[in-house]
Write an enzyme that holds these catalytic residues in place. Sequence first.
Site, mmCIF file in Angstrom:
data_model
loop_
_atom_site.group_PDB
_atom_site.id
_atom_site.type_symbol
_atom_site.label_atom_id
_atom_site.label_comp_id
_atom_site.label_asym_id
_atom_site.label_seq_id
_atom_site.Cartn_x
_atom_site.Cartn_y
_atom_site.Cartn_z
ATOM 1 N N LYS A 32 0.786 17.851 -8.210
ATOM 2 C CA LYS A 32 0.744 16.488 -8.770
ATOM 3 C C LYS A 32 -0.100 15.632 -7.823
ATOM 4 O O LYS A 32 0.378 15.139 -6.817
ATOM 5 C CB LYS A 32 2.170 15.941 -8.870
ATOM 6 C CG LYS A 32 2.416 15.005 -10.019
ATOM 7 C CD LYS A 32 1.615 13.723 -9.979
ATOM 8 C CE LYS A 32 2.044 12.792 -8.887
ATOM 9 N NZ LYS A 32 1.040 11.752 -8.600
ATOM 10 N N GLY A 56 2.121 11.594 1.863
ATOM 11 C CA GLY A 56 1.959 10.240 1.344
ATOM 12 C C GLY A 56 2.693 9.247 2.211
ATOM 13 O O GLY A 56 2.899 9.475 3.414
ATOM 14 N N SER A 57 3.127 8.158 1.589
ATOM 15 C CA SER A 57 3.713 7.061 2.370
ATOM 16 C C SER A 57 5.177 7.342 2.718
ATOM 17 O O SER A 57 5.858 8.133 2.051
ATOM 18 C CB SER A 57 3.609 5.769 1.565
ATOM 19 O OG SER A 57 4.330 5.919 0.355
ATOM 20 N N VAL A 85 7.793 6.593 -0.243
ATOM 21 C CA VAL A 85 7.901 7.626 -1.289
ATOM 22 C C VAL A 85 8.524 8.894 -0.700
ATOM 23 O O VAL A 85 9.348 9.558 -1.341
ATOM 24 C CB VAL A 85 6.528 7.905 -1.943
ATOM 25 C CG1 VAL A 85 6.627 9.063 -2.923
ATOM 26 C CG2 VAL A 85 6.011 6.659 -2.665
ATOM 27 N N GLY A 86 8.184 9.211 0.536
ATOM 28 C CA GLY A 86 8.781 10.385 1.192
ATOM 29 C C GLY A 86 10.299 10.272 1.254
ATOM 30 O O GLY A 86 11.024 11.241 0.985
ATOM 31 N N GLU A 110 4.836 14.852 4.944
ATOM 32 C CA GLU A 110 3.793 14.411 5.889
ATOM 33 C C GLU A 110 3.527 12.957 5.574
ATOM 34 O O GLU A 110 3.030 12.641 4.493
ATOM 35 C CB GLU A 110 2.511 15.233 5.695
ATOM 36 C CG GLU A 110 2.699 16.743 5.788
ATOM 37 C CD GLU A 110 2.938 17.214 7.208
ATOM 38 O OE1 GLU A 110 2.656 16.458 8.157
ATOM 39 O OE2 GLU A 110 3.422 18.344 7.372
ATOM 40 N N CYS A 144 -4.266 9.497 7.951
ATOM 41 C CA CYS A 144 -2.957 9.342 8.590
ATOM 42 C C CYS A 144 -3.102 9.371 10.099
ATOM 43 O O CYS A 144 -2.300 8.802 10.826
ATOM 44 C CB CYS A 144 -2.018 10.452 8.127
ATOM 45 S SG CYS A 144 -2.637 12.095 8.493
ATOM 46 N N GLU A 173 1.310 0.437 9.523
ATOM 47 C CA GLU A 173 0.089 1.118 9.096
ATOM 48 C C GLU A 173 -0.740 0.183 8.205
ATOM 49 O O GLU A 173 -0.196 -0.443 7.294
ATOM 50 C CB GLU A 173 0.487 2.362 8.305
ATOM 51 C CG GLU A 173 -0.683 3.252 7.922
ATOM 52 C CD GLU A 173 -0.242 4.532 7.200
ATOM 53 O OE1 GLU A 173 0.619 4.447 6.306
ATOM 54 O OE2 GLU A 173 -0.766 5.600 7.550
HETATM 55 P P1 NAD Z 1 1.852 7.283 -1.862
HETATM 56 O O1 NAD Z 1 3.133 7.588 -1.148
HETATM 57 O O2 NAD Z 1 1.739 5.983 -2.540
HETATM 58 O O3 NAD Z 1 1.579 8.404 -2.996
HETATM 59 C C1 NAD Z 1 1.548 9.778 -2.671
HETATM 60 C C2 NAD Z 1 1.858 10.608 -3.917
HETATM 61 O O4 NAD Z 1 3.212 10.380 -4.321
HETATM 62 C C3 NAD Z 1 0.997 10.272 -5.123
HETATM 63 O O5 NAD Z 1 0.634 11.466 -5.766
HETATM 64 C C4 NAD Z 1 1.931 9.443 -5.996
HETATM 65 O O6 NAD Z 1 1.593 9.472 -7.366
HETATM 66 C C5 NAD Z 1 3.259 10.139 -5.731
HETATM 67 N N1 NAD Z 1 4.470 9.350 -6.021
HETATM 68 C C6 NAD Z 1 4.619 8.009 -6.069
HETATM 69 N N2 NAD Z 1 5.915 7.683 -6.278
HETATM 70 C C7 NAD Z 1 6.594 8.851 -6.360
HETATM 71 C C8 NAD Z 1 7.981 9.194 -6.515
HETATM 72 N N3 NAD Z 1 8.924 8.262 -6.615
HETATM 73 N N4 NAD Z 1 8.336 10.497 -6.517
HETATM 74 C C9 NAD Z 1 7.403 11.466 -6.338
HETATM 75 N N5 NAD Z 1 6.088 11.200 -6.181
HETATM 76 C C10 NAD Z 1 5.691 9.919 -6.187
HETATM 77 O O7 NAD Z 1 0.694 7.507 -0.789
HETATM 78 P P2 NAD Z 1 -0.876 7.287 -0.956
HETATM 79 O O8 NAD Z 1 -1.166 5.826 -1.044
HETATM 80 O O9 NAD Z 1 -1.395 8.195 -2.000
HETATM 81 O O10 NAD Z 1 -1.416 7.856 0.464
HETATM 82 C C11 NAD Z 1 -1.461 7.090 1.615
HETATM 83 C C12 NAD Z 1 -0.317 7.444 2.533
HETATM 84 O O11 NAD Z 1 -0.344 8.845 2.796
HETATM 85 C C13 NAD Z 1 -0.452 6.781 3.898
HETATM 86 O O12 NAD Z 1 0.802 6.322 4.330
HETATM 87 C C14 NAD Z 1 -0.946 7.911 4.800
HETATM 88 O O13 NAD Z 1 -0.641 7.769 6.172
HETATM 89 C C15 NAD Z 1 -0.231 9.070 4.201
HETATM 90 N N6 NAD Z 1 -0.875 10.332 4.570
HETATM 91 C C16 NAD Z 1 -0.231 11.154 5.445
HETATM 92 C C17 NAD Z 1 -0.838 12.343 5.856
HETATM 93 C C18 NAD Z 1 -0.123 13.273 6.799
HETATM 94 O O14 NAD Z 1 -0.531 14.417 6.925
HETATM 95 N N7 NAD Z 1 0.917 12.826 7.475
HETATM 96 C C19 NAD Z 1 -2.099 12.689 5.376
HETATM 97 C C20 NAD Z 1 -2.726 11.826 4.477
HETATM 98 C C21 NAD Z 1 -2.112 10.647 4.070
#
Ligand code: NAD
Length: 503
Positions: free
Chosen positions: A195, A247-248, A251-252, A269, A303, A404
Amino acid sequence: MSITDTLSVTLDVLPPAGTEQVPLQLNFIDGHWSASESGATFPKANPADLSDHIGDFADSTAADADEAIEAAKRAQPAWDALGTIKRGEILYRAAELLTERIETVADAVSREQGKTRAEARGEVKRAVDIIRLTAGEGRRLHGSTLPADEDRSLAITWRKPIGVVGLITPWNFPLAIPAWKIAPALLSGCTAVMKPSPLAPLSSALLVQVFTDAGVPAGVLNLVQGDFAPGSRLSESPDVKGISFTGSLGVGLAIQKATAPRLARTQLELGGKNALIVLEDADLDSAAAAIVAGAFGQAGQRCSATSRVVVQASVRESLVLRVLDRIAQLRIGDPRAEGTTLGPVVNEDRLNACLTAVNQAVADGAVLRAGGRRATGGGLAEGWYMQPTVLTEVAWDSELAQEEVFGPVLSVVDAEDFDDAMRIANSVKYGMSGTIFTNNRAHIFDALNRFEAGMLHVNRPGVGAWPHLPHMGAKLSQYGAPECSEQTFEFYTEWRSACIAFP
Ligand code: NAD
């Protein structure tokens, strides 16, 4: 209906029109490209040129996610039975195909995400390296033979795939992150529902096509476009045995809550607020080069981006002048044009987040030394361009130094000495990467020991770790097994042991 009817692109690596009902809105379920069952779509534009409409993509529902999960569940036993060596051979072919398609795929990455062509090529190359590395695990994914307590007996351990996994990814590495989840998932014998972020739907479709062309059977790798609805369904489904998420933090945490009641595995992550320490004995020229690469590469949307420079106050001005000199040489522009070194941020929300962070920092007493505004004019198309921004005299505990930003905004925080610099570096909730510039050997090894962060660098940029190293953070940047290295198999597999008697 052909890909060119729904996307304003010609992608000769996707199936040609007429071979089947080909990519309508780029869901891929049980070996077929499809639209969402609801027919709903979302638009995606090029962040560097808003008049460039890339296409309309499936705004998938929970029902679409369920269909993909079902397909993955049906395909899993036969995929498991194939064994790691044959699965590894398929992954080798995928690495070869992705290498052949590097220019098409890099162009799509650049066009939908906004990173420069050189950065996009680097990302595809990194994906190839990781798929190849993972393919090699097909002949290495071993268990152990252990001493037995009884005569004429043997004890062994081996790995089994955990089953169907959900792979949920962000937009900032729209190809490499999906690749470093898909490859170990498939090698392990898991089947997957991918996804991607709605801000980068195309790159993952090209990647899924690569794996399919390499021989991954129907149902083993499925793709569901969209946002919250399919993502949360993956987290909640009892048939999904693990979620690998990048991701963020917010959401994590939501995913962790959704998976905890059924004890499904997670690999999270998350965000970063990374410090690069510069001590007064450092080579300031190479520190400045590393700061500009780490803070403004990919428009700061990493990140592991260098978002805080923690500098010994005695050399702050000498360092900042060098950084400003290098920033003046950055070429902001269309990321797909050769020679551009700084592209746009991904969307309007990101641009606004950068502008708000700068205004708040100035209100909190920081000094704006470069940038701070949206970049327009000078031949730029209408896009989400942010000027490279530097703020000095940023208080270590201010919002800008703690949260961030995820854009080309660098804060410079003064420190009295090495101990003070380490205290400031570790003062944030995140712990993705940490970097130090110094020629003092004791400080180097003390810093490696004291950084509360996963990926550390000495006298080099704080970004760009190598493909075979574990990718992970500490504190709220990470939960679960690291990615990219052999450690990632701790997420995709579970152990078995057996005591065997041969009397
Ligand atoms: P985000 O958390 O907004 O979205 C990430 C994913 O989660 C997307 O595919 C989104 O559609 C999905 N999503 C949203 N709500 C959800 C839910 N309730 N349940 C399941 N999935 C859901 O993050 P973003 O804006 O796409 O990415 C930026 C963030 O990612 C930053 O915080 C960045 O630091 C982090 N990031 C971390 C790493 C790492 O390796 N630690 C690498 C790249 C980016």
